[in-house]
Each structure stands twice: as C-alpha cells, then as structure tokens.
Motif scaffolding. Structure first.
Motif, mmCIF file in Angstrom:
data_model
loop_
_atom_site.group_PDB
_atom_site.id
_atom_site.type_symbol
_atom_site.label_atom_id
_atom_site.label_comp_id
_atom_site.label_asym_id
_atom_site.label_seq_id
_atom_site.Cartn_x
_atom_site.Cartn_y
_atom_site.Cartn_z
ATOM 1 N N THR A 256 43.887 6.770 11.710
ATOM 2 C CA THR A 256 43.085 7.612 10.983
ATOM 3 C C THR A 256 42.773 8.920 11.576
ATOM 4 N N CYS A 257 43.064 10.146 11.242
ATOM 5 C CA CYS A 257 43.118 11.381 11.863
ATOM 6 C C CYS A 257 41.442 11.714 11.843
ATOM 7 N N SER A 258 40.802 12.065 12.742
ATOM 8 C CA SER A 258 39.380 12.019 13.139
ATOM 9 C C SER A 258 39.157 13.600 12.664
ATOM 10 N N ILE A 259 40.182 14.392 12.303
ATOM 11 C CA ILE A 259 39.885 15.746 11.915
ATOM 12 C C ILE A 259 39.598 15.580 10.414
ATOM 13 N N CYS A 260 40.803 15.248 9.394
ATOM 14 C CA CYS A 260 40.930 15.316 8.008
ATOM 15 C C CYS A 260 40.209 13.942 7.577
ATOM 16 N N LEU A 261 40.054 13.017 8.447
ATOM 17 C CA LEU A 261 39.696 11.688 7.909
ATOM 18 C C LEU A 261 40.487 11.004 6.856
ATOM 19 N N ASP A 262 41.584 11.324 6.963
ATOM 20 C CA ASP A 262 42.621 10.414 6.087
ATOM 21 C C ASP A 262 43.595 9.783 7.226
ATOM 22 N N THR A 263 44.796 9.007 6.494
ATOM 23 C CA THR A 263 45.709 8.549 7.381
ATOM 24 C C THR A 263 46.584 9.459 7.994
ATOM 25 N N VAL A 264 46.920 9.473 9.288
ATOM 26 C CA VAL A 264 47.556 10.426 9.934
ATOM 27 C C VAL A 264 49.139 10.665 9.278
ATOM 28 N N PHE A 265 49.166 12.068 9.043
ATOM 29 C CA PHE A 265 50.406 12.483 8.387
ATOM 30 C C PHE A 265 51.047 13.231 9.447
ATOM 31 N N ASP A 266 52.460 13.148 9.374
ATOM 32 C CA ASP A 266 53.257 13.767 10.558
ATOM 33 C C ASP A 266 52.526 13.686 11.876
ATOM 34 N N PRO A 267 52.501 12.511 12.489
ATOM 35 C CA PRO A 267 51.698 12.200 13.397
ATOM 36 C C PRO A 267 52.033 12.628 14.806
ATOM 37 N N VAL A 268 51.043 13.051 15.812
ATOM 38 C CA VAL A 268 51.413 13.811 17.100
ATOM 39 C C VAL A 268 50.480 12.746 17.947
ATOM 40 N N SER A 269 50.679 12.451 19.191
ATOM 41 C CA SER A 269 49.797 11.912 20.080
ATOM 42 C C SER A 269 49.617 12.821 21.303
ATOM 43 N N LEU A 270 48.469 13.198 21.610
ATOM 44 C CA LEU A 270 48.131 14.177 22.553
ATOM 45 C C LEU A 270 48.336 13.220 23.775
ATOM 46 N N THR A 271 48.339 14.101 25.176
ATOM 47 C CA THR A 271 48.698 13.415 26.541
ATOM 48 C C THR A 271 47.387 12.437 26.690
ATOM 49 N N CYS A 272 46.191 12.596 25.911
ATOM 50 C CA CYS A 272 44.928 11.582 26.290
ATOM 51 C C CYS A 272 45.113 10.429 25.270
ATOM 52 N N GLY A 273 46.077 10.098 24.508
ATOM 53 C CA GLY A 273 46.353 9.036 23.840
ATOM 54 C C GLY A 273 45.882 9.099 22.363
ATOM 55 N N HIS A 274 45.089 10.089 22.003
ATOM 56 C CA HIS A 274 44.679 10.321 20.672
ATOM 57 C C HIS A 274 45.543 10.638 19.593
#
Length: 320
Positions: free
Chosen positions: A215-233
């Motif tokens: 779940t994307c913590s910004i839009c609060l929906d299922t991640v769409f076209d997901p990316v992982s930042l280097t911190c792992g989120h």
C-alpha cells in the motif's frame, strides 16, 4: 538441530557457488571469549562492559563486512537473473551473444528460488547473532547496530530484488500451473489480501518471515507502477515523483539528494530507485479492475505533466 549447524550445512551445500556468508561460528567464538575474559576479571559479573574492545573492535566490523558482501552478491545475482528473464527479442539475442544467456528457463527459476532461500537464511543468521550479542552484554547495542545497517542499506531484507524475486515466482506459478513440464515452484511465496490491502509474504524458517506491504503511504492505495527507494520503501511511481518534487518527464534520477523518503525521512533515496516490473505484473493480474481505473487516471495525469513540461520548454526556447 541448532541453527548454527543448520546454517553451516546449508552454506557447505552452496560451496560451489562461492557465496559470501556470515561467519556465524567465528562470531560466536568472539562472544564466548568476551564472556570468559569478563568473568575472569569480574567473577560476580556475567557480562562485559557496555563498550567492550573485544566485541566492538572485532565483532561489529567483521559482521558489517560480511553483511556488505552478502547483500552485494545477492543484489548482483538477482538483478542479473531478472534481466535474463525479462529479456526479449534483440536484447535476448545480445545477451546470448555476450555469453550471459547460458541458462534455460527451469534453471533460472531454480536459481531464483535458491537466492530467496539464501537471503532469508542469512537474515536469520544475522538476527540470531545480534540477539546473542545483546543477551551476553545485557544491552541493546545489537539492535542499534541493525538500525544503523539499515540506514546504510546493508540489510538484505530491504533489497528491492528480494521483492522482485518473490513476485517473479508467484507470476510463474500462476501462468505455468497447468504446464506438464512446469518446474518446481517456490510455494512459500504468496500474495495475500487483508481488508483489501495486498502484501507479499514468504516464510522459510520459523524465525524469519518476510511481509512486504504493498500500500502506497502517499495515496493510501495499492501501489501502481511501483518503485522501491534505496531505503526499501515502496511507492507508486507518480507518487514518488511528487514526493521528490520532480515531474514524471524528468524522473526520479533528477531528484535533489536533499529530498527525503516520506516514511523514514532518509535523504538521497530517489536516484537509485528500482522499478519493480515483476511486482507491477503481479498486481496488474491480481487487481484487474483497480488496475484499469488507475491506468485511466494515471494516463490523464501523465498527459497533463508532459504537456506542462513541453509548454515550459517552448517558453524557455523563445525567451518568454
């Protein structure tokens, strides 16, 4: 069977692959020496001081070096494997010509399965040795070290390639389940839904269970076209661009290093972000109705941002 023996047997079986490992037995000897020396100087004490030259000068540097080698090896091998799997057309021919495409499909699946096992058993070994450190010292330095390692991106469970390998196996399991020649799949990995919220889970050992919320913590929906930042989120790509104050045209590589992750507030996490293609495929197949809705809304937003980008470029060109 004690974990130390189990871990040694596993790594001995992987000896031909020349994989780096945690010096579990060696680190236990360091802690044992620490306890023995402490007791010889202070008979009434069962632990060494908070700042112990035996442990702090040898234990943590050794473990940090081993963790760096393990996560580096895992990332490199997983990235190469997924590159081979996703290659098609001319690129597949090019990889074959360079000698990289020497494995068949079944071998790639087995290697992916082995890599996930390698990641989890080493995560277990690291957790156990740090827990033993804290037990001997009656401290929380082991847990503090683990937090420091996470900020240095040396924690193997943070790796975006672990998430991709898990999604890779689930995708293949779903598409090849009816195939007569389907290879042995990694049944421990699964996509689960709780209250409509998806997560990737994998459990190989009683002491370690990977549970990655999607779940994307910004839009609060299922991640769409997901990316992982280097911190792992993990975030939606367009949400990550918004958080990094860049447009989708410029992309995350254009982000200012001072921009921080919305969750952990760590800086310089956008430039090395990894696009999770296997996870994108998995969620697209599992959440089709939601995916179609997001696809439509994202298309409108992308067109809007592209138009604004080119308008600004034209104004700059004519000097307005």
């Amino acid at each position: 069977m004690k974990f130390c023996k189990k871990y040694q047997e596993y790594m001995q079986a992987q000896e031909k692959k020349k994989l780096p490992e945690v010096g579990f037995k060696k680190l236990k000897k360091i802690l044992k020496k620490c306890r023995r020396d402490s007791q010889s100087h202070k008979p009434s004490s069962q632990t060494c001081p908070n700042h112990c030259s035996v442990c702090d000068g040898t234990f943590f540097p050794s473990l940090l070096s081993e963790m760096s080698e393990i996560v580096g090896c895992f990332n490199q091998r997983a990235q190469k494997l997924l590159e081979l799997h996703l290659a098609s057309g001319f690129r597949k021919y090019l990889l074959w010509f360079r000698g990289k495409f020497h494995k068949n499909h079944t071998a790639l699946i087995e290697e992916g399965k082995d890599l996930v096992t390698y990641a989890l058993i080493n995560a277990t070994a690291i957790r156990k040795i740090l827990k033993k450190y804290d037990k001997i010292h009656y401290s929380k330095q082991g847990q503090m070290f683990k937090s420091q390692v996470q900020s240095m991106h040396k924690e193997i469970l943070q790796s975006p390639w672990l998430c991709e390998l898990m999604a890779f196996h689930i995708n293949l399991r779903e598409t090849k389940v009816n195939s007569r020649k389907a290879p042995a799949f990694f049944d421990e990995c699964s996509l689960t839904f709780k209250d409509g919220k998806p997560s990737l889970t994998c459990e190989l050992f009683d002491s370690v269970k990977v549970d990655i919320e999607l779940t994307c913590s910004i839009c609060l929906d299922t991640v769409f076209d997901p990316v992982s930042l280097t911190c792992g989120h993990i975030f939606c790509y367009i949400c990550a661009c918004s958080a990094a104050s860049v447009s989708i045209v410029d992309g995350l590589k254009a982000a200012n290093p001072k921009e921080k992750c919305p969750l952990c507030r760590e800086g310089a996490v956008y430039e090395g972000a990894v696009h999770l293609e296997e996870l994108n495929t998995l969620l697209g197949q599992s959440c089709q109705e939601y995916w179609e809705q997001r696809l439509q809304s994202e298309r409108v937003e992308r067109i809007k941002q592209i138009k604004e980008h080119w308008d600004s470029q034209c104004r700059a060109f004519i000097g307005v």
